[in-house]
Scaffold this motif. Sequence first.
Motif, PDB file in Angstrom:
ATOM      1  N   SER A 187       5.423  23.952 -90.806  1.00  0.00           N
ATOM      2  CA  SER A 187       5.007  22.939 -92.198  1.00  0.00           C
ATOM      3  C   SER A 187       4.109  23.482 -92.824  1.00  0.00           C
ATOM      4  O   SER A 187       3.492  22.312 -92.667  1.00  0.00           O
ATOM      5  N   ARG A 236      15.476  21.171 -86.663  1.00  0.00           N
ATOM      6  CA  ARG A 236      14.156  22.773 -87.007  1.00  0.00           C
ATOM      7  C   ARG A 236      14.772  22.778 -85.489  1.00  0.00           C
ATOM      8  O   ARG A 236      14.288  23.697 -84.380  1.00  0.00           O
ATOM      9  N   GLU A 240      21.028  26.318 -82.703  1.00  0.00           N
ATOM     10  CA  GLU A 240      20.499  27.698 -83.524  1.00  0.00           C
ATOM     11  C   GLU A 240      19.461  27.671 -83.734  1.00  0.00           C
ATOM     12  O   GLU A 240      18.961  28.727 -83.875  1.00  0.00           O
ATOM     13  N   ALA A 241      18.465  26.372 -84.635  1.00  0.00           N
ATOM     14  CA  ALA A 241      17.491  26.626 -85.036  1.00  0.00           C
ATOM     15  C   ALA A 241      16.455  27.427 -84.119  1.00  0.00           C
ATOM     16  O   ALA A 241      15.279  28.422 -84.095  1.00  0.00           O
ATOM     17  N   ALA A 244      17.267  31.143 -82.943  1.00  0.00           N
ATOM     18  CA  ALA A 244      16.274  31.719 -84.453  1.00  0.00           C
ATOM     19  C   ALA A 244      15.210  31.646 -84.641  1.00  0.00           C
ATOM     20  O   ALA A 244      14.372  33.086 -85.192  1.00  0.00           O
ATOM     21  N   ASN A 245      14.107  30.547 -83.992  1.00  0.00           N
ATOM     22  CA  ASN A 245      12.183  30.813 -84.154  1.00  0.00           C
ATOM     23  C   ASN A 245      12.080  31.188 -82.846  1.00  0.00           C
ATOM     24  O   ASN A 245      10.904  31.291 -83.013  1.00  0.00           O
ATOM     25  N   GLU A 318       6.464  31.125 -93.338  1.00  0.00           N
ATOM     26  CA  GLU A 318       7.980  31.960 -94.380  1.00  0.00           C
ATOM     27  C   GLU A 318       9.195  32.141 -93.531  1.00  0.00           C
ATOM     28  O   GLU A 318      10.127  32.654 -94.486  1.00  0.00           O
ATOM     29  N   GLN A 319       9.291  32.814 -92.321  1.00  0.00           N
ATOM     30  CA  GLN A 319      10.497  32.781 -91.432  1.00  0.00           C
ATOM     31  C   GLN A 319      11.335  31.151 -90.480  1.00  0.00           C
ATOM     32  O   GLN A 319      12.366  31.921 -89.958  1.00  0.00           O
ATOM     33  N   VAL A 320      10.379  30.530 -90.659  1.00  0.00           N
ATOM     34  CA  VAL A 320      11.301  29.386 -89.888  1.00  0.00           C
ATOM     35  C   VAL A 320      12.624  28.732 -90.366  1.00  0.00           C
ATOM     36  O   VAL A 320      12.914  28.812 -91.459  1.00  0.00           O
ATOM     37  N   VAL A 321      13.375  28.705 -89.514  1.00  0.00           N
ATOM     38  CA  VAL A 321      14.980  28.039 -89.978  1.00  0.00           C
ATOM     39  C   VAL A 321      14.660  26.776 -89.293  1.00  0.00           C
ATOM     40  O   VAL A 321      14.791  25.858 -88.545  1.00  0.00           O
ATOM     41  N   GLY A 322      15.516  26.010 -90.058  1.00  0.00           N
ATOM     42  CA  GLY A 322      15.621  24.690 -90.482  1.00  0.00           C
ATOM     43  C   GLY A 322      14.415  23.895 -90.968  1.00  0.00           C
ATOM     44  O   GLY A 322      13.385  23.805 -90.534  1.00  0.00           O
TER      45      GLY A 322
END
Length: 351
Positions: A187, A236, A240-241, A244-245, A318-322
Amino acid sequence: MTTASLTDTVHLGDGLRVSPQGYGAMSLSDAYGVVDDATAYATLVHAVDRGVTFIDSANIYGSGRSERIISGLLRTRRDEVQLVSKAGIVPGSGSAGRRELRGDRAHIREQIDLSLGRLGTDRLDLYYLHRVDPEVPIEDSIGTLAELVQEGKVHHIGVSEPTGDELRRAHAVHPIAAVQSEWSVLSRDVEAHVVPTAAELGIGVVPYAPVGRKWLTGRFDPAEVGEGDVRRSFPRFAPEALAANAPLLAEHRALAEEAGLSPAQLALAWLVAKGREYGATVVPIPGSRRAAHVDDNLGAVGVELESAIVARLDALAEQVVGARTRDKRTSLHREQGVRRDARRRQIESRG
């Protein structure tokens, strides 16, 4: 490489000196899972025994439970710690998005007395406006906090989650010692305006959730997030987040091994390194429910990361989902504030 120890102190702002790492006392409540009072108190005492003197609480943590647990320590060790609390958030009916923000004089003056009563002390070393109330000019809220300084109930003032512009306006009313915002490898929105403004004004930066609410420690188990756990309200931490992370977490753990650190230590050392880049004093406040985790976190004190490790960690956010919060009112307030910051800079650039 290490360059400092817990016996050193660092200057946040306005003359406030604290330990180089603090303790986030929301962990003394059930925010991240059930913890009994005896275990919570033992963890707090262990942290102070190890040299942590910067104890960060708030009136809403466990509906006052965090402050009441801290009061046990203060009976004999008040002068050993820099004591922190906050006012400005009124819990709603369960959802973080439904809470009420209050920065009015009546609320702040009511809450300082309630906090001091629960803590069993006559003063706070640092008192934050927990959130900026969009219905109350920040100058008015800080003016009320300044009254508390004059009365001796508060020694220093802080602001939590302001925009850069709001931080500047607050500082114009009364010196601000610290700004607190969520800041971690995951963050990084505060780096756009808040951290540079704090560095310019000589205000210390106190990142909360510095290890991603346990996720960056490598010890997080999704099964532990039960009813009442605050992480259930953060996008986050949706299944699903998290899925993805997962590759980002694996990369973070690999970098920690390369640096000879635990994952938590790497995350904390990265924050101090980023503060150095911006010219800001950074004091993270990880929270822990277990003494062993306090010890792990403290292993980051004084660690200086190689620039190549810092750069590789920089790319992860930059690649974090959520999103980090579902609080639409706070998010909108921040977005509007950032836009105001941008407009102000455009005007200044035109001379």
